[in-house]
Scaffold this motif. Structure first.
Motif, PDB file in Angstrom:
ATOM      1  N   SER A  51      29.020   6.824 -11.752  1.00 42.20           N
ATOM      2  CA  SER A  51      29.010   8.677 -11.914  1.00 42.20           C
ATOM      3  C   SER A  51      27.318   8.976 -12.298  1.00 42.20           C
ATOM      4  N   THR A  75      25.609  18.551  -4.904  1.00 43.69           N
ATOM      5  CA  THR A  75      26.740  16.850  -3.497  1.00 43.69           C
ATOM      6  C   THR A  75      26.051  15.726  -4.356  1.00 43.69           C
ATOM      7  N   PHE A 135      26.287  14.625  -7.332  1.00 43.14           N
ATOM      8  CA  PHE A 135      26.998  14.219  -8.542  1.00 43.14           C
ATOM      9  C   PHE A 135      28.605  13.978  -8.052  1.00 43.14           C
ATOM     10  N   GLN A 136      28.819  13.663  -8.993  1.00 36.66           N
ATOM     11  CA  GLN A 136      30.886  13.142  -9.075  1.00 36.66           C
ATOM     12  C   GLN A 136      30.555  13.793 -10.802  1.00 36.66           C
ATOM     13  N   ALA A 137      29.894  14.632 -11.360  1.00 35.41           N
ATOM     14  CA  ALA A 137      30.409  15.498 -12.490  1.00 35.41           C
ATOM     15  C   ALA A 137      29.368  16.277 -13.010  1.00 35.41           C
ATOM     16  N   CYS A 192      33.122  22.971  -5.966  1.00 36.97           N
ATOM     17  CA  CYS A 192      32.701  21.350  -6.529  1.00 36.97           C
ATOM     18  C   CYS A 192      33.997  21.089  -6.178  1.00 36.97           C
ATOM     19  N   LYS A 209      34.659  19.918  -3.265  1.00 37.52           N
ATOM     20  CA  LYS A 209      34.113  18.915  -2.705  1.00 37.52           C
ATOM     21  C   LYS A 209      35.020  17.485  -3.153  1.00 37.52           C
ATOM     22  N   ILE A 248      33.870  17.296  -6.397  1.00 32.38           N
ATOM     23  CA  ILE A 248      33.298  16.615  -7.966  1.00 32.38           C
ATOM     24  C   ILE A 248      34.433  17.516  -9.327  1.00 32.38           C
ATOM     25  N   LYS A 249      34.134  16.584 -10.313  1.00 36.88           N
ATOM     26  CA  LYS A 249      34.848  16.810 -11.623  1.00 36.88           C
ATOM     27  C   LYS A 249      33.859  17.916 -11.973  1.00 36.88           C
TER      28      LYS A 249
END
Length: 194
Positions: A72, A156, A158-160, A178, A181, A183-184
């Motif tokens: 992540s 975009t 990032f996952q979190a 978020c 997309k 995204i957490k």
């Protein structure tokens, strides 16, 4: 077997290296982590096995959760007291990379809660000052500072995303993006005595 981190080696399945930058050069600060650490352990985000000794405290989360963390890229916005504490814990947790974001400068009031700021940092950007000090916590997690605006294109990567010191309008706008997309998003804030 010794419990020293130097004695705990990660087994590599490849030779992939990580540079750690997700920012444009005009708005970012970067730590060069393109070398292999002195103790021979692999950096996060590759196909190496998780070093259960190095990350033993959070291994109670389970192997699958640790794998997701290891892959992540996390953005933490707001480098006041709460933001820097979250950044410290995420970096020690062993994610692929952390980008710290803040467009503001250090003020006197920040010195009471942001433990990586010093008096000589007053007037300097909080993310830029904190980046090098946070990067020292875990040499396997690249830490990048970003001082520009949080655009949809930038998010975009990032996952979190963790927002601190943000307005309700920012939280709603970034929250909608978020969510659309996958995204957490975590929104955190502190309130003093009122």
């Amino acid at each position: 077997m010794s419990s020293s981190p130097l004695s705990k080696k990660r087994r590599l399945s490849g030779t992939e290296t990580k540079t750690g930058s997700h920012c444009s050069s005009s708005n970012s600060v970067r730590t060069d982590l393109s070398h292999t650490p002195a103790n021979g352990m692999a950096k996060n985000g590759n196909d190496a096995e998780i070093d259960e000794g190095l990350y033993s405290r959070q291994y109670v989360l389970g192997h699958e959760a640790m794998k997701r963390m290891q892959n992540s890229n996390v953005l933490i916005s707001g480098m006041r007291g709460l933001g820097v504490e979250i950044a410290k814990n995420v970096i020690l947790g062993g994610v692929r990379s952390v980008t710290i974001h803040d467009e503001g400068v250090a003020e006197w009031r920040d010195l009471s809660s942001q433990f990586y700021l010093r008096e000589e940092d007053l007037g300097k950007n909080r993310a830029e000052v904190s980046q090098a000090r946070l990067a020292e916590l875990n040499s396997y997690v690249p830490v990048t500072g970003y001082t520009g605006p949080l655009t949809e294109d930038y998010l975009t990567k990032f996952q979190a995303v963790v927002l601190t010191n943000s307005t309700l309008d920012e939280q709603q706008t970034l929250g909608e993006f978020c969510h659309s997309k996958g995204i957490k998003l975590i929104v955190a804030d502190t309130r003093g005595l009122f």
